[in-house]
Design an enzyme around this catalytic site. Structure first.
Site, PDB file in Angstrom:
ATOM      1  N   ASP A 130       6.374  -2.872   0.096  1.00  0.00           N
ATOM      2  CA  ASP A 130       5.970  -3.825   1.138  1.00  0.00           C
ATOM      3  C   ASP A 130       7.187  -4.330   1.909  1.00  0.00           C
ATOM      4  OD1 ASP A 130       4.180  -5.319   2.603  1.00  0.00           O
ATOM      5  OD2 ASP A 130       4.043  -6.945   1.134  1.00  0.00           O
ATOM      6  N   ASN A 156       7.852  -3.353   5.385  1.00  0.00           N
ATOM      7  CA  ASN A 156       8.302  -2.481   6.490  1.00  0.00           C
ATOM      8  C   ASN A 156       8.211  -3.190   7.840  1.00  0.00           C
ATOM      9  OD1 ASN A 156       8.568  -0.459   4.622  1.00  0.00           O
ATOM     10  ND2 ASN A 156       6.727   0.662   5.241  1.00  0.00           N
ATOM     11  N   HIS A 208       8.031   1.535   9.129  1.00  0.00           N
ATOM     12  CA  HIS A 208       7.335   2.534   8.298  1.00  0.00           C
ATOM     13  C   HIS A 208       8.156   3.827   8.227  1.00  0.00           C
ATOM     14  CE1 HIS A 208       4.042  -0.156   8.017  1.00  0.00           C
ATOM     15  NE2 HIS A 208       3.547   0.054   9.218  1.00  0.00           N
ATOM     16  N   SER A 228      -3.517   0.847   1.355  1.00  0.00           N
ATOM     17  CA  SER A 228      -4.591   0.278   0.530  1.00  0.00           C
ATOM     18  C   SER A 228      -5.932   0.427   1.232  1.00  0.00           C
ATOM     19  CB  SER A 228      -4.309  -1.212   0.253  1.00  0.00           C
ATOM     20  OG  SER A 228      -4.565  -1.982   1.410  1.00  0.00           O
ATOM     21  N   LEU A 273       9.187  15.335 -12.584  1.00  0.00           N
ATOM     22  CA  LEU A 273       8.587  14.050 -12.192  1.00  0.00           C
ATOM     23  C   LEU A 273       7.171  14.239 -11.645  1.00  0.00           C
ATOM     24  CD1 LEU A 273       9.084  10.952 -11.440  1.00  0.00           C
ATOM     25  CD2 LEU A 273       9.752  11.799  -9.185  1.00  0.00           C
ATOM     26  N   ARG A 300       1.758 -10.772  -5.378  1.00  0.00           N
ATOM     27  CA  ARG A 300       0.361 -10.436  -5.650  1.00  0.00           C
ATOM     28  C   ARG A 300       0.230  -8.931  -5.870  1.00  0.00           C
ATOM     29  NH1 ARG A 300      -0.169 -12.765  -0.045  1.00  0.00           N
ATOM     30  NH2 ARG A 300       0.202 -11.027   1.388  1.00  0.00           N
ATOM     31  N   ILE A 301      -0.942  -8.549  -6.400  1.00  0.00           N
ATOM     32  CA  ILE A 301      -1.196  -7.158  -6.774  1.00  0.00           C
ATOM     33  C   ILE A 301      -1.895  -6.397  -5.645  1.00  0.00           C
ATOM     34  CG2 ILE A 301      -2.318  -5.660  -8.516  1.00  0.00           C
ATOM     35  CD1 ILE A 301      -0.179  -7.289  -9.829  1.00  0.00           C
TER      36      ILE A 301
HETATM   37  C1  IPE Z   1      -0.068  -3.638   0.044  1.00  0.00           C
HETATM   38  O1  IPE Z   1       0.678  -4.105   1.120  1.00  0.00           O
HETATM   39  C2  IPE Z   1      -0.426  -2.223   0.238  1.00  0.00           C
HETATM   40  C3  IPE Z   1       0.673  -1.280   0.419  1.00  0.00           C
HETATM   41  C4  IPE Z   1       1.942  -1.491   0.282  1.00  0.00           C
HETATM   42  C5  IPE Z   1       0.233   0.018   0.759  1.00  0.00           C
HETATM   43  P1  IPE Z   1       0.059  -5.096   2.182  1.00  0.00           P
HETATM   44  O2  IPE Z   1       1.186  -5.592   3.001  1.00  0.00           O
HETATM   45  O3  IPE Z   1      -1.058  -4.462   2.917  1.00  0.00           O
HETATM   46  O4  IPE Z   1      -0.519  -6.250   1.246  1.00  0.00           O
HETATM   47  P2  IPE Z   1      -1.185  -7.643   1.590  1.00  0.00           P
HETATM   48  O5  IPE Z   1      -2.425  -7.363   2.341  1.00  0.00           O
HETATM   49  O6  IPE Z   1      -0.194  -8.422   2.387  1.00  0.00           O
HETATM   50  O7  IPE Z   1      -1.455  -8.272   0.263  1.00  0.00           O
HETATM   51  C1  IPE Z   2       4.093  -1.972   3.732  1.00  0.00           C
HETATM   52  O1  IPE Z   2       4.727  -2.679   4.720  1.00  0.00           O
HETATM   53  C2  IPE Z   2       3.548  -0.651   4.223  1.00  0.00           C
HETATM   54  C3  IPE Z   2       2.085  -0.568   4.280  1.00  0.00           C
HETATM   55  C4  IPE Z   2       1.241  -1.487   3.896  1.00  0.00           C
HETATM   56  C5  IPE Z   2       1.548   0.653   4.805  1.00  0.00           C
HETATM   57  P1  IPE Z   2       3.948  -3.672   5.662  1.00  0.00           P
HETATM   58  O2  IPE Z   2       3.486  -2.925   6.873  1.00  0.00           O
HETATM   59  O3  IPE Z   2       2.882  -4.373   4.934  1.00  0.00           O
HETATM   60  O4  IPE Z   2       5.094  -4.673   6.080  1.00  0.00           O
HETATM   61  P2  IPE Z   2       4.999  -6.247   6.253  1.00  0.00           P
HETATM   62  O5  IPE Z   2       4.388  -6.797   5.013  1.00  0.00           O
HETATM   63  O6  IPE Z   2       4.137  -6.483   7.448  1.00  0.00           O
HETATM   64  O7  IPE Z   2       6.404  -6.674   6.461  1.00  0.00           O
HETATM   65 MG    MG Z   3       2.796  -6.124   3.925  1.00  0.00          MG
END
Ligand code: IPE
Ligand code: IPE
Ligand code: MG
Length: 252
Positions: free
Chosen positions: A26, A28, A43, A71, A137, A197-198
């Site tokens: 998370d 990006n 990304h 997700s 792996l 969080r999960i």
């Molecule tokens: C969780 O990240 C899913 C992935 C990293 C693929 P999110 O950034 O979407 O999570 P929430 O919605 O903030 O909890």
């Molecule tokens: C995680 O990074 C990647 C995906 C969920 C695909 P985010 O896109 O959620 O990045 P933030 O949380 O907005 O910084």
């Molecule tokens: Mg995020």
């Protein structure tokens, strides 16, 4: 096929390198925003982090690396971002699969494929087939994955396979149908990007996993940051419900 029983029945030592590491990648978007770049730039950089991390896992002899890439809730994002992520997934497969194969990596995708376009599904299937017999792996990518979806689809399969047991199902009846039935439960969970969080990742399998949260944004999650997570894990005492004293006794 041999299925893994719950890690709660035997005690893996935390002093070792974790056999299975599961990561929510998370941050990006925030990484990009800090640089006045569009979210998609974050990304793209995130894919570089994945490439470096896979190399580190190989040299540390980690057996399973599981990465949350998309997700089941991420469809709620703006459609341009969703399309970009799907394209990035496809490009990464096209560019990297041959290299993964050369490095004896087994690639598996978990999640509901029904919403992906046919070309992406075909590429995923071909990549899995190509690497199916590799013994290094195991790299699992969770895409359109949700922990609740996984438990539900497993419950439905279990019920169809053994309707006569309805009302008497045990954990061991369900676990062979979970998406990650080929792997032991994660020893170490890492979430980058500061949230604690999960987010509907591996809900069943994380029951006794050691959790590690870091503010480091995913594109900045380099070797030093990864080593800090492993060092934190190695200081933990995994008890699985037992007392600290019991752990030093034989045959607990
Ligand atoms: C969780 O990240 C899913 C992935 C990293 C693929 P999110 O950034 O979407 O999570 P929430 O919605 O903030 O909890
Ligand atoms: C995680 O990074 C990647 C995906 C969920 C695909 P985010 O896109 O959620 O990045 P933030 O949380 O907005 O910084
Ligand atoms: Mg995020």
């Amino acid at each position: 096929m041999a299925f893994f029983t719950s890690a709660t029945q035997s005690i893996p030592s935390a002093a070792e390198i974790p056999k299975h590491i599961a990561i929510i990648m998370d941050g990006n978007g925030r990484w990009a925003r800090k640089r006045f770049l569009p979210r998609i730039a974050g990304h793209k950089r995130g894919v570089e982090t994945v490439r470096d991390l896979v190399k580190q896992c190989i040299s540390l002899k980690v057996d399973y690396l599981t990465l949350f890439a998309f997700s089941s809730e991420n469809w709620r994002r703006p459609s341009e971002e969703v399309s970009f992520l799907m394209g990035l997934f496809m490009d990464a497969l096209k560019r990297e699969v041959a290299k993964l194969h050369q490095n004896n990596i087994k690639l598996i995708m978990i999640g509901d494929r029904s919403r992906f376009d046919a070309a992406l599904v075909a590429k995923i299937e071909a990549s899995e087939q190509l690497t199916a017999n590799n013994t290094g792996l195991t790299l699992t990518i969770a895409a359109n994955y949700g922990g609740r979806w996984d438990i539900l689809q497993a419950a439905n399969q279990m019920q169809l396979a053994a309707p006569q047991l309805a009302g008497h199902y045990q954990e061991d009846h369900l676990t062979p149908y979970l998406s990650m039935n080929y792997a032991p439960e994660p020893d170490l969970f890492i979430r980058t990007g500061g949230e604690k969080r999960i987010s509907n990742f591996l809900l069943w399998q994380l029951a006794y996993t050691e959790l590690y949260f870091t503010d480091t944004l995913w594109p900045d999650f380099n070797e030093t940051a990864f080593n800090l997570a492993i060092e934190s894990y190695q200081k933990r005492e995994r008890r699985f419900g037992r007392t600290s004293e019991q752990l030093s006794e034989p045959n607990v």
